[in-house]
Write an enzyme that holds these catalytic residues in place. Structure first.
Site, PDB file in Angstrom:
ATOM      1  N   HIS A  36       0.857  -1.191   0.000  1.00 53.12           N
ATOM      2  CA  HIS A  36       0.000   0.000   0.000  1.00 53.12           C
ATOM      3  C   HIS A  36       0.884   1.229   0.000  1.00 53.12           C
ATOM      4  CE1 HIS A  36      -3.140   2.858   1.124  1.00 53.12           C
ATOM      5  NE2 HIS A  36      -3.999   1.942   0.751  1.00 53.12           N
ATOM      6  N   ASP A  61      -7.785  -5.277  -0.170  1.00 51.15           N
ATOM      7  CA  ASP A  61      -8.270  -6.063  -1.302  1.00 51.15           C
ATOM      8  C   ASP A  61      -8.001  -7.560  -1.136  1.00 51.15           C
ATOM      9  OD1 ASP A  61      -9.174  -3.848  -2.956  1.00 51.15           O
ATOM     10  OD2 ASP A  61      -7.051  -3.333  -3.130  1.00 51.15           O
TER      11      ASP A  61
END
Length: 382
Positions: free
Chosen positions: A267, A318
């Site tokens: 991320h 996700d």
């Protein structure tokens, strides 16, 4: 005479990394401490104790509601879920090849034509529009999917929440309360995440003082791009390709050696595990225990174990949303639209905040082209 040079402006980081674009009191992404706060509340606490509707109230009004005002809020909120007849007619007109995100983008844009508050820019009217958008986006997705499957859309149940009605209108049966809770938790966790691409697109569009439906259409259009939405669908594709937990190493290790990205890991902000992934891991465990189909969850655990042993990259939101939605019986092509179901709350909260103290968003570009060049007649050019 030589053309004068043009002094370039100071370049910014690619992708506006680390650039502060606005002040906001909606959401804090604390990447160093692995925390995500909505209006000061930790999303882990909200996921455990709150509901998506209460989080919507928090993001729109800036505080958690009292019992009486929340009941009044719910009475109005659950009453605007049914789609206009004209919207359903539009859904019937799309070609079968139209993707769910394409349909959602166009259908949301059309909703403004039948909004009773169309043209009304007062705050109370904009809050009603935010409610209608949040309620109707899941109905658009579910109705379109049923039409694609050769089935008729189902009307939502009044006095039931968004998580329940999305699953109910999509699948045509009353969902298990454990699944409703898991979906509600996923919606809470995805409700906002500061200035990601779609939220920034919404604020840039809103800053022109256009209507809320136009700003939401911009957000959905940005989400449609594979570098923003679609990551959890890629995770599901990876899990299916791996096939069995014991085959995870054969898939993951060579890709790490080639420095290829593993879907669902890493991320731009978090320097540790995404706190949303931590919560969703537990929800996947509950749902797979309920259904008895644990294969993809076991593959996901095997992939995560390999990543922890061979890299310093952690799972993001996700990674576990993919096996969670799959365990609920939701097709992978709806994973990104579900993101919009949740993020509608955050998008509208940012739109309202932008209008509260609006200024047109107009950054500069760092010019990298040629210096001033004299014009040469076309017949004299070499």
């Amino acid at each position: 005479m030589a053309a004068p040079s043009i002094a370039p402006a100071k370049p910014s980081e690619a992708g506006l990394a680390d650039v502060i674009a606005c002040n906001s009191s909606i959401c804090l992404v604390d990447g160093d401490n692995c925390r995500l706060l909505y209006r000061g509340y930790d999303i882990v606490d909200l996921a455990e104790h709150s509901t998506f509707e209460e989080v919507a109230y928090l993001l729109w009004y800036g505080r958690l509601p009292g019992f009486v005002e929340f009941q009044a809020f719910l009475d109005g909120f659950t009453g605007c879920m049914k789609l206009p007849v004209e919207t359903v007619m539009i859904l019937r007109m799309f070609p079968h090849a139209a993707t769910p995100m394409e349909v959602l983008r166009t259908a949301v844009s059309s909703l403004g034509h039948w909004d009773p508050d169309s043209g009304n820019t007062r705050l109370d009217a904009c809050l009603r529009k935010a409610q209608r958008l949040t309620e109707r986006i899941p109905m658009i997705i579910a109705s379109h999917q049923r039409l694609r499957d050769g089935k008729e859309p189902i009307e939502p149940r009044s006095n039931s929440g968004i998580a329940f009605n999305f699953l109910y209108t999509l699948q045509g049966r009353e969902p298990d309360p454990i699944m409703v809770k898991a979906m509600d938790t996923a919606l809470i966790l995805h409700a906002d995440h500061e200035l990601n691409a779609s939220t920034f697109a919404a604020r840039v569009t809103a800053a022109t003082m256009t209507d809320i439906y136009s700003a939401m259409t911009s957000a959905i259009a940005a989400l449609k791009g594979p570098l923003h939405g679609g990551a959890n669908a890629e995770v599901m594709k990876m899990l299916e390709e791996i096939g069995k937990p014991e085959q995870a190493a054969d898939w993951v290790v060579p890709r790490l050696a080639e420095k290829k990205k593993i879907p669902g890991f890493g991320h731009r902000v978090y320097r540790c595990e995404d706190p949303r992934a931590t919560v969703l891991r537990g929800e996947v465990e509950k749902i797979t225990a309920l259904t008895g189909e644990t294969r993809y969850y076991e593959i996901a655990l095997a992939v995560e174990e390999l990543m922890r042993a061979n890299s310093k990259v952690y799972p993001n939101v996700d990674f576990y949303s993919a096996p969670l939605y799959h365990a609920m019986g939701i097709p992978a092509e709806l994973f990104t639209p579900i993101f919009a179901v949740s993020r509608a709350v955050g998008w509208t909260a940012h739109i309202l905040e932008q209008w509260k103290n609006n200024r047109l968003i107009r950054p500069n570009a760092h010019y990298t082209g040629p210096a001033l060049t004299p014009y040469v007649d076309i017949g004299s050019r070499s």
